[in-house]
Structures are given as C-alpha cells and as structure tokens.
Scaffold this motif. Sequence first.
Motif, PDB file in Angstrom:
ATOM      1  N   UNK A   1     -10.531 -26.148  10.010  1.00 10.39           N
ATOM      2  CA  UNK A   1      -9.209 -25.838   9.465  1.00 10.39           C
ATOM      3  C   UNK A   1      -8.975 -26.561   8.154  1.00 10.39           C
ATOM      4  N   UNK A   2      -9.395 -27.853   8.111  1.00  5.20           N
ATOM      5  CA  UNK A   2      -9.230 -28.619   6.878  1.00  5.20           C
ATOM      6  C   UNK A   2     -10.071 -28.033   5.749  1.00  5.20           C
ATOM      7  N   UNK A   3     -11.325 -27.622   6.082  1.00  2.00           N
ATOM      8  CA  UNK A   3     -12.205 -27.027   5.071  1.00  2.00           C
ATOM      9  C   UNK A   3     -11.611 -25.722   4.546  1.00  2.00           C
ATOM     10  N   UNK A   4     -11.117 -24.882   5.471  1.00  2.00           N
ATOM     11  CA  UNK A   4     -10.524 -23.602   5.066  1.00  2.00           C
ATOM     12  C   UNK A   4      -9.307 -23.817   4.184  1.00  2.00           C
ATOM     13  N   UNK A   5      -8.483 -24.805   4.556  1.00  2.00           N
ATOM     14  CA  UNK A   5      -7.283 -25.098   3.772  1.00  2.00           C
ATOM     15  C   UNK A   5      -7.651 -25.589   2.377  1.00  2.00           C
ATOM     16  N   UNK A   6      -8.714 -26.441   2.305  1.00  2.00           N
ATOM     17  CA  UNK A   6      -9.155 -26.939   1.001  1.00  2.00           C
ATOM     18  C   UNK A   6      -9.687 -25.808   0.130  1.00  2.00           C
ATOM     19  N   UNK A   7     -10.452 -24.875   0.727  1.00  2.00           N
ATOM     20  CA  UNK A   7     -10.973 -23.729  -0.024  1.00  2.00           C
ATOM     21  C   UNK A   7      -9.835 -22.854  -0.539  1.00  2.00           C
ATOM     22  N   UNK A   8      -8.817 -22.655   0.296  1.00  2.00           N
ATOM     23  CA  UNK A   8      -7.685 -21.807  -0.091  1.00  2.00           C
ATOM     24  C   UNK A   8      -6.946 -22.412  -1.281  1.00  2.00           C
ATOM     25  N   UNK A   9      -6.744 -23.738  -1.203  1.00  2.00           N
ATOM     26  CA  UNK A   9      -6.060 -24.416  -2.302  1.00  2.00           C
ATOM     27  C   UNK A   9      -6.886 -24.365  -3.576  1.00  2.00           C
ATOM     28  N   UNK A  10      -8.222 -24.491  -3.436  1.00  2.00           N
ATOM     29  CA  UNK A  10      -9.089 -24.427  -4.613  1.00  2.00           C
ATOM     30  C   UNK A  10      -9.012 -23.058  -5.278  1.00  2.00           C
ATOM     31  N   UNK A  11      -8.969 -21.989  -4.443  1.00  2.00           N
ATOM     32  CA  UNK A  11      -8.876 -20.643  -5.008  1.00  2.00           C
ATOM     33  C   UNK A  11      -7.547 -20.441  -5.721  1.00  2.00           C
ATOM     34  N   UNK A  12      -6.456 -20.958  -5.109  1.00  2.00           N
ATOM     35  CA  UNK A  12      -5.144 -20.825  -5.722  1.00  2.00           C
ATOM     36  C   UNK A  12      -5.085 -21.568  -7.051  1.00  2.00           C
ATOM     37  N   UNK A  13      -5.692 -22.770  -7.091  1.00  2.00           N
ATOM     38  CA  UNK A  13      -5.697 -23.555  -8.314  1.00  2.00           C
ATOM     39  C   UNK A  13      -6.506 -22.842  -9.401  1.00  2.00           C
ATOM     40  N   UNK A  14      -7.643 -22.270  -9.006  1.00  2.00           N
ATOM     41  CA  UNK A  14      -8.479 -21.565  -9.981  1.00  2.00           C
ATOM     42  C   UNK A  14      -7.749 -20.347 -10.550  1.00  2.00           C
ATOM     43  N   UNK A  15      -7.045 -19.628  -9.669  1.00  2.00           N
ATOM     44  CA  UNK A  15      -6.307 -18.447 -10.125  1.00  2.00           C
ATOM     45  C   UNK A  15      -5.179 -18.839 -11.071  1.00  2.00           C
ATOM     46  N   UNK A  16      -4.521 -19.939 -10.756  1.00  2.00           N
ATOM     47  CA  UNK A  16      -3.426 -20.406 -11.608  1.00  2.00           C
ATOM     48  C   UNK A  16      -3.934 -20.833 -12.967  1.00  2.00           C
ATOM     49  N   UNK A  17      -5.080 -21.555 -12.982  1.00  2.00           N
ATOM     50  CA  UNK A  17      -5.658 -21.976 -14.241  1.00  2.00           C
ATOM     51  C   UNK A  17      -6.109 -20.771 -15.061  1.00  2.00           C
ATOM     52  N   UNK A  18      -6.661 -19.752 -14.387  1.00  2.00           N
ATOM     53  CA  UNK A  18      -7.078 -18.534 -15.096  1.00  2.00           C
ATOM     54  C   UNK A  18      -5.872 -17.826 -15.706  1.00  2.00           C
ATOM     55  N   UNK A  19      -4.744 -17.845 -14.981  1.00  2.00           N
ATOM     56  CA  UNK A  19      -3.526 -17.215 -15.495  1.00  2.00           C
ATOM     57  C   UNK A  19      -3.030 -17.940 -16.736  1.00  2.00           C
ATOM     58  N   UNK A  20      -3.092 -19.278 -16.692  1.00  2.00           N
ATOM     59  CA  UNK A  20      -2.677 -20.053 -17.853  1.00  2.00           C
ATOM     60  C   UNK A  20      -3.574 -19.770 -19.058  1.00  2.00           C
ATOM     61  N   UNK A  21      -4.868 -19.708 -18.841  1.00  2.00           N
ATOM     62  CA  UNK A  21      -5.783 -19.418 -19.930  1.00  2.00           C
ATOM     63  C   UNK A  21      -5.507 -18.038 -20.528  1.00  2.00           C
ATOM     64  N   UNK A  22      -5.125 -17.071 -19.675  1.00  2.00           N
ATOM     65  CA  UNK A  22      -4.805 -15.735 -20.150  1.00  2.00           C
ATOM     66  C   UNK A  22      -3.574 -15.733 -21.011  1.00  2.00           C
ATOM     67  N   UNK A  23      -2.541 -16.527 -20.646  1.00  2.00           N
ATOM     68  CA  UNK A  23      -1.314 -16.585 -21.440  1.00  2.00           C
ATOM     69  C   UNK A  23      -1.589 -17.165 -22.822  1.00  2.00           C
ATOM     70  N   UNK A  24      -2.404 -18.264 -22.884  1.00  2.00           N
ATOM     71  CA  UNK A  24      -2.726 -18.880 -24.152  1.00  2.00           C
ATOM     72  C   UNK A  24      -3.470 -17.907 -25.060  1.00  2.00           C
ATOM     73  N   UNK A  25      -4.351 -17.089 -24.503  1.00  2.00           N
ATOM     74  CA  UNK A  25      -5.127 -16.122 -25.283  1.00  2.00           C
ATOM     75  C   UNK A  25      -4.216 -15.064 -25.893  1.00  2.00           C
ATOM     76  N   UNK A  26      -3.220 -14.623 -25.077  1.00  2.00           N
ATOM     77  CA  UNK A  26      -2.288 -13.612 -25.563  1.00  2.00           C
ATOM     78  C   UNK A  26      -1.454 -14.150 -26.693  1.00  2.00           C
ATOM     79  N   UNK A  27      -1.027 -15.380 -26.654  1.00  2.00           N
ATOM     80  CA  UNK A  27      -0.201 -15.984 -27.701  1.00  2.00           C
ATOM     81  C   UNK A  27      -1.000 -16.089 -29.012  1.00  2.00           C
ATOM     82  N   UNK A  28      -2.276 -16.412 -28.931  1.00  2.00           N
ATOM     83  CA  UNK A  28      -3.089 -16.552 -30.151  1.00  2.00           C
ATOM     84  C   UNK A  28      -3.286 -15.227 -30.854  1.00  2.00           C
TER      85      UNK A  28
END
Length: 299
Positions: A270-297
């Motif tokens: 359960x702890x491993x699954x929860x850690x993987x889920x959080x890692x995926x959410x963090x990666x998706x959020x970081x990808x979204x931020x990178x996309x916003x910066x690209x659009x502004x440039x």
Amino acid sequence: MNQFFRTVCGYLLMASAAVALEVKDLPVEGLTREYADRNFGKNYDYYILEDNSVRRVWKEAGYTLTLDFDIRSSKLLSLSVDYQPAAPKNVALKDARHLCEGRNEGVKWVKIKEESANKVGLKDARLSRLTDGSFLFWESAGSSGECERLCWFAEAPRQDRSKIAEANAYTGRTAMGSTGSMSGSVAVLQQDEARRRGRPMPTHRQSGRPKSDPIVVTPAPDTESQSGKKPGKSVEMTNPLAALGIELDDEMKKWLMIGGGVLLLLIIWSRISEARKKAKQRAAFEALLRGDKKNKSLK
C-alpha cells in the motif's frame, strides 16, 4: 455439648491414625490412592517420583510398607513389605497368602536368576506369577528361610523402582530448556498429597532416595541488556487475549505469525502504491508547468 463431641471425635481420629497399617488391611482388588485416603492412617511420608507416580511409606514396628500409585489413574503400581529384622517364614507366608488371595490357584514359587533379580533391585528372590498377570517376589534373608522383603508388581517389573528419583522443579526439562509433561506440576502434586494427608507439606524433605542432578545455570555478565532490563530480573510475558479467554497454543501462534506477515506485506504494498501514485501526480504537475512556460515564450 458440641465441644464435647468435637473433642471425642478428635481423640477418635488420633487413635485411628495411630493404628498400624498391616498387610492384611490391604484389599486384594481396588487399592487406589482414593481408597488409601479413606481407609488408611495418615502417618506416612510421600514422594512424587519422576515416572509420574506417588510413593507413600508407612514405617511401622518391625516393617516398612511402601505403596506406589500411578498419578493419572490412581491405581496401585507396586507395593513392598520390608521386614526389620527379617520375618520368620510363617509370618511372611501369611502376608504372601493375603497378597495372593483369589489369584494364585495352581501357582508355584520359582527361583529366579540372580542377574534378572538384580535388574529389578532384588536378590536371592523367588517369583510367583499370579493369575491376574501381577507378580509377587519373595526376597530371602540368606539360608535361614526368613523373608527380608515381599514385593508385588501390577505388571512385570522392568527397572529397580527404589532407584527412581524424586521429582523436582527441573523434572521434564530437556537440554534445550523445554519442559515435559511433569515440569511445573510437581509443586501442585505435592500440595495435593499434603491436602490428602491432612498435614502441611514439609519445608525440607529428607527422602534418602536418589535425586536428579540439578541444572547449573551460569550467571550472565553484570551489564544491562539492550532492552534496559538489568540481569536477574525476569521479563513477564503476558497474553493480551487472556482477558477474552483465548489461549495461545502453537497452532494459533503459527497462524497469527502468518496473518501478521500477510498484513505487513499488504501495508508495504500500500505504501509503495501510494508513493508511485504521488510520483505520477508530481510528474504530471511538473509537465503541466513546463507546458505553461513554453506557451508564454511563444507569445
């Protein structure tokens, strides 16, 4: 008046206890520990032996009467009449006839080999195999014809019963420290015998019989253990389920260990699954931020 009757009864009990126990008082059948409790005097010594038997010894004028009972069934295992001094032939024959009564039809005395007799603690002995499967031995006192001892066994003897050690706190313990069926119950059996006899259990016993060698325990170094407990102090292990009336046997302990292991694996997964889920959410959020910066440039 009540005090008078109590006094009279007390004197009667004392008088009955003082009456010597004789061979003729022993029933040929049905002699159990409970029968002895009800019908024999209380002037005996008792010993709990290592073979799960209890020995009662009456020392009377001219002889010692020893009865060995099986603790579990209460049946008589053996009895012996040690004459001091050796009894005349006619006296011993009278006792032998009583012990054989009803089970000696056509039975004769047979001289047994010295080697065989010595194995069961006898010497210069004759044997009478009784019709009920029991055995009576006559131990002679030299060439005089007198009898030194009569021994009766419910079954063919396989050892010298006089060499069976008295049970103690270590009886039943193995070299690895585990305990057998008698270990821990010796004190209870001694208290039960004291209750049956109606007198307090003696503090120091001097049985004159062989004792088991005590287990020598080497003391631990005088340092504190990792748990903070000082040497010499025992840690009491409690059963948290005892309040619910649940006993922890080996089978239950096994399944509890298996269940605990499965539960631990589920928690880890359960702890491993929860850690993987959080890692995926963090990666998706970081990808979204990178996309916003690209659009502004691009603007």
